[in-house]
Design a protein around this motif. Sequence first.
Motif, PDB file in Angstrom:
ATOM      1  N   ASN A 154      43.487  45.949  24.044  1.00 15.68           N
ATOM      2  CA  ASN A 154      44.809  45.677  23.478  1.00 15.68           C
ATOM      3  C   ASN A 154      45.942  46.096  24.405  1.00 15.68           C
ATOM      4  OD1 ASN A 154      43.450  44.788  21.251  1.00 15.68           O
ATOM      5  ND2 ASN A 154      43.737  46.669  20.093  1.00 15.68           N
ATOM      6  N   SER A 155      46.675  45.117  24.927  1.00 10.95           N
ATOM      7  CA  SER A 155      47.873  45.327  25.743  1.00 10.95           C
ATOM      8  C   SER A 155      47.654  46.283  26.904  1.00 10.95           C
ATOM      9  CB  SER A 155      49.024  45.832  24.870  1.00 10.95           C
ATOM     10  OG  SER A 155      49.293  44.928  23.848  1.00 10.95           O
ATOM     11  N   ARG A 156      46.477  46.324  27.438  1.00 11.93           N
ATOM     12  CA  ARG A 156      46.202  47.220  28.563  1.00 11.93           C
ATOM     13  C   ARG A 156      46.269  46.444  29.877  1.00 11.93           C
ATOM     14  NH1 ARG A 156      44.604  52.349  27.079  1.00 11.93           N
ATOM     15  NH2 ARG A 156      43.526  52.500  25.100  1.00 11.93           N
ATOM     16  N   ARG A 157      46.653  47.176  30.888  1.00  7.22           N
ATOM     17  CA  ARG A 157      46.575  46.662  32.248  1.00  7.22           C
ATOM     18  C   ARG A 157      45.361  47.301  32.896  1.00  7.22           C
ATOM     19  NH1 ARG A 157      50.365  48.128  35.876  1.00  7.22           N
ATOM     20  NH2 ARG A 157      50.751  50.050  34.753  1.00  7.22           N
ATOM     21  N   TYR A 158      44.676  46.544  33.706  1.00 11.75           N
ATOM     22  CA  TYR A 158      43.494  47.036  34.407  1.00 11.75           C
ATOM     23  C   TYR A 158      43.740  46.927  35.903  1.00 11.75           C
ATOM     24  CZ  TYR A 158      40.888  46.811  30.039  1.00 11.75           C
ATOM     25  OH  TYR A 158      40.449  47.005  28.755  1.00 11.75           O
ATOM     26  N   VAL A 159      43.350  47.968  36.619  1.00 10.83           N
ATOM     27  CA  VAL A 159      43.392  47.959  38.072  1.00 10.83           C
ATOM     28  C   VAL A 159      41.997  48.314  38.561  1.00 10.83           C
ATOM     29  CG1 VAL A 159      44.306  49.067  40.141  1.00 10.83           C
ATOM     30  CG2 VAL A 159      45.831  48.604  38.217  1.00 10.83           C
ATOM     31  N   VAL A 160      41.449  47.466  39.412  1.00  7.96           N
ATOM     32  CA  VAL A 160      40.177  47.759  40.057  1.00  7.96           C
ATOM     33  C   VAL A 160      40.518  48.186  41.476  1.00  7.96           C
ATOM     34  CG1 VAL A 160      37.929  46.884  40.762  1.00  7.96           C
ATOM     35  CG2 VAL A 160      38.976  46.069  38.636  1.00  7.96           C
ATOM     36  N   ASP A 161      40.255  49.456  41.773  1.00  2.00           N
ATOM     37  CA  ASP A 161      40.565  50.021  43.080  1.00  2.00           C
ATOM     38  C   ASP A 161      39.334  49.903  43.972  1.00  2.00           C
ATOM     39  OD1 ASP A 161      41.194  51.531  45.299  1.00  2.00           O
ATOM     40  OD2 ASP A 161      41.957  53.241  44.166  1.00  2.00           O
ATOM     41  N   LEU A 162      39.434  49.043  44.978  1.00  2.00           N
ATOM     42  CA  LEU A 162      38.321  48.808  45.895  1.00  2.00           C
ATOM     43  C   LEU A 162      38.548  49.474  47.252  1.00  2.00           C
ATOM     44  CD1 LEU A 162      37.525  45.049  45.151  1.00  2.00           C
ATOM     45  CD2 LEU A 162      36.397  47.085  44.238  1.00  2.00           C
ATOM     46  N   SER A 163      39.460  50.437  47.318  1.00  2.00           N
ATOM     47  CA  SER A 163      39.766  51.071  48.600  1.00  2.00           C
ATOM     48  C   SER A 163      38.583  51.835  49.172  1.00  2.00           C
ATOM     49  CB  SER A 163      40.989  51.989  48.471  1.00  2.00           C
ATOM     50  OG  SER A 163      40.757  53.009  47.522  1.00  2.00           O
ATOM     51  N   GLU A 164      37.634  52.230  48.313  1.00  2.00           N
ATOM     52  CA  GLU A 164      36.447  52.941  48.781  1.00  2.00           C
ATOM     53  C   GLU A 164      35.209  52.045  48.818  1.00  2.00           C
ATOM     54  OE1 GLU A 164      35.928  56.610  46.624  1.00  2.00           O
ATOM     55  OE2 GLU A 164      38.082  56.951  46.572  1.00  2.00           O
ATOM     56  N   ALA A 165      35.367  50.768  48.486  1.00  2.00           N
ATOM     57  CA  ALA A 165      34.237  49.830  48.501  1.00  2.00           C
ATOM     58  C   ALA A 165      34.002  49.353  49.933  1.00  2.00           C
ATOM     59  CB  ALA A 165      34.509  48.646  47.588  1.00  2.00           C
ATOM     60  N   THR A 166      32.754  49.374  50.327  1.00  2.00           N
ATOM     61  CA  THR A 166      32.404  48.952  51.687  1.00  2.00           C
ATOM     62  C   THR A 166      31.848  47.540  51.744  1.00  2.00           C
ATOM     63  OG1 THR A 166      30.205  49.940  51.432  1.00  2.00           O
ATOM     64  CG2 THR A 166      31.924  51.316  52.412  1.00  2.00           C
ATOM     65  N   TYR A 167      31.498  46.990  50.569  1.00  2.00           N
ATOM     66  CA  TYR A 167      30.816  45.696  50.522  1.00  2.00           C
ATOM     67  C   TYR A 167      30.900  45.173  49.109  1.00  2.00           C
ATOM     68  CZ  TYR A 167      26.744  42.560  50.254  1.00  2.00           C
ATOM     69  OH  TYR A 167      25.914  41.497  50.048  1.00  2.00           O
ATOM     70  N   LEU A 168      31.017  43.865  48.956  1.00  2.00           N
ATOM     71  CA  LEU A 168      30.826  43.255  47.652  1.00  2.00           C
ATOM     72  C   LEU A 168      30.144  41.918  47.832  1.00  2.00           C
ATOM     73  CD1 LEU A 168      33.834  41.698  45.855  1.00  2.00           C
ATOM     74  CD2 LEU A 168      34.053  42.302  48.213  1.00  2.00           C
ATOM     75  N   ASP A 169      29.388  41.529  46.800  1.00  2.00           N
ATOM     76  CA  ASP A 169      28.657  40.272  46.867  1.00  2.00           C
ATOM     77  C   ASP A 169      29.017  39.412  45.662  1.00  2.00           C
ATOM     78  OD1 ASP A 169      27.242  41.378  44.748  1.00  2.00           O
ATOM     79  OD2 ASP A 169      25.340  41.513  45.823  1.00  2.00           O
ATOM     80  N   SER A 170      28.299  38.317  45.488  1.00  2.00           N
ATOM     81  CA  SER A 170      28.622  37.381  44.408  1.00  2.00           C
ATOM     82  C   SER A 170      28.438  38.004  43.028  1.00  2.00           C
ATOM     83  CB  SER A 170      27.782  36.111  44.526  1.00  2.00           C
ATOM     84  OG  SER A 170      26.405  36.427  44.439  1.00  2.00           O
ATOM     85  N   SER A 171      27.521  38.941  42.885  1.00  2.00           N
ATOM     86  CA  SER A 171      27.372  39.584  41.573  1.00  2.00           C
ATOM     87  C   SER A 171      28.588  40.452  41.275  1.00  2.00           C
ATOM     88  CB  SER A 171      26.079  40.404  41.492  1.00  2.00           C
ATOM     89  OG  SER A 171      26.078  41.438  42.434  1.00  2.00           O
ATOM     90  N   ALA A 172      29.213  41.047  42.281  1.00  2.00           N
ATOM     91  CA  ALA A 172      30.449  41.805  42.072  1.00  2.00           C
ATOM     92  C   ALA A 172      31.564  40.877  41.608  1.00  2.00           C
ATOM     93  CB  ALA A 172      30.850  42.530  43.350  1.00  2.00           C
ATOM     94  N   LEU A 173      31.602  39.676  42.164  1.00  2.00           N
ATOM     95  CA  LEU A 173      32.599  38.694  41.713  1.00  2.00           C
ATOM     96  C   LEU A 173      32.380  38.365  40.238  1.00  2.00           C
ATOM     97  CD1 LEU A 173      32.637  36.255  44.779  1.00  2.00           C
ATOM     98  CD2 LEU A 173      34.188  38.171  44.295  1.00  2.00           C
ATOM     99  N   GLY A 174      31.128  38.209  39.850  1.00  2.00           N
ATOM    100  CA  GLY A 174      30.811  37.958  38.444  1.00  2.00           C
ATOM    101  C   GLY A 174      31.232  39.114  37.553  1.00  2.00           C
ATOM    102  N   MET A 175      31.029  40.326  38.026  1.00  2.00           N
ATOM    103  CA  MET A 175      31.430  41.501  37.235  1.00  2.00           C
ATOM    104  C   MET A 175      32.941  41.551  37.063  1.00  2.00           C
ATOM    105  SD  MET A 175      28.882  44.529  38.490  1.00  2.00           S
ATOM    106  CE  MET A 175      28.419  43.985  40.128  1.00  2.00           C
ATOM    107  N   LEU A 176      33.677  41.175  38.093  1.00  2.00           N
ATOM    108  CA  LEU A 176      35.136  41.128  37.984  1.00  2.00           C
ATOM    109  C   LEU A 176      35.561  40.079  36.955  1.00  2.00           C
ATOM    110  CD1 LEU A 176      36.086  41.492  41.752  1.00  2.00           C
ATOM    111  CD2 LEU A 176      36.476  43.192  39.930  1.00  2.00           C
ATOM    112  N   LEU A 177      34.866  38.947  36.927  1.00  2.00           N
ATOM    113  CA  LEU A 177      35.173  37.908  35.933  1.00  2.00           C
ATOM    114  C   LEU A 177      34.873  38.399  34.517  1.00  2.00           C
ATOM    115  CD1 LEU A 177      33.872  34.701  37.743  1.00  2.00           C
ATOM    116  CD2 LEU A 177      36.257  35.393  37.359  1.00  2.00           C
ATOM    117  N   LEU A 178      33.793  39.167  34.346  1.00  2.00           N
ATOM    118  CA  LEU A 178      33.480  39.729  33.023  1.00  2.00           C
ATOM    119  C   LEU A 178      34.556  40.710  32.579  1.00  2.00           C
ATOM    120  CD1 LEU A 178      29.618  40.250  33.337  1.00  2.00           C
ATOM    121  CD2 LEU A 178      30.816  38.559  31.922  1.00  2.00           C
ATOM    122  N   LEU A 179      35.069  41.509  33.505  1.00  2.00           N
ATOM    123  CA  LEU A 179      36.171  42.411  33.173  1.00  2.00           C
ATOM    124  C   LEU A 179      37.395  41.605  32.758  1.00  2.00           C
ATOM    125  CD1 LEU A 179      37.738  45.077  33.047  1.00  2.00           C
ATOM    126  CD2 LEU A 179      38.105  44.870  35.526  1.00  2.00           C
TER     127      LEU A 179
END
Length: 101
Positions: free
Chosen positions: A40-65
Amino acid sequence: MSIQTQVDEQSNLVTITVGGRFDFAQHKQFRDAYRDISPNSRRYVVDLSEATYLDSSALGMLLLLREHAGGDSARVSIRGCSADVQRVLQIAHFDRLFTLE
């Protein structure tokens, strides 16, 4: 790999920080980071500054969020991307679905 969640009730901001490899092995932990938080009325920030790699499943997880946060009306930002991670997000046209900071 670590995923941490910080909820700021005052500003209705949920920050999810991803460190290390962001891939299918983190699916449950990433989902658990927001699953029990009412969107409800929340803003979400995904901080990837410490991420070294992402793949297609990470893209799917972002879509689920994004879906959890309200779909097309969701307010989800992705920040702190390395050049390589940002390139993957832009190739996948995630800059049209999320605000890239």
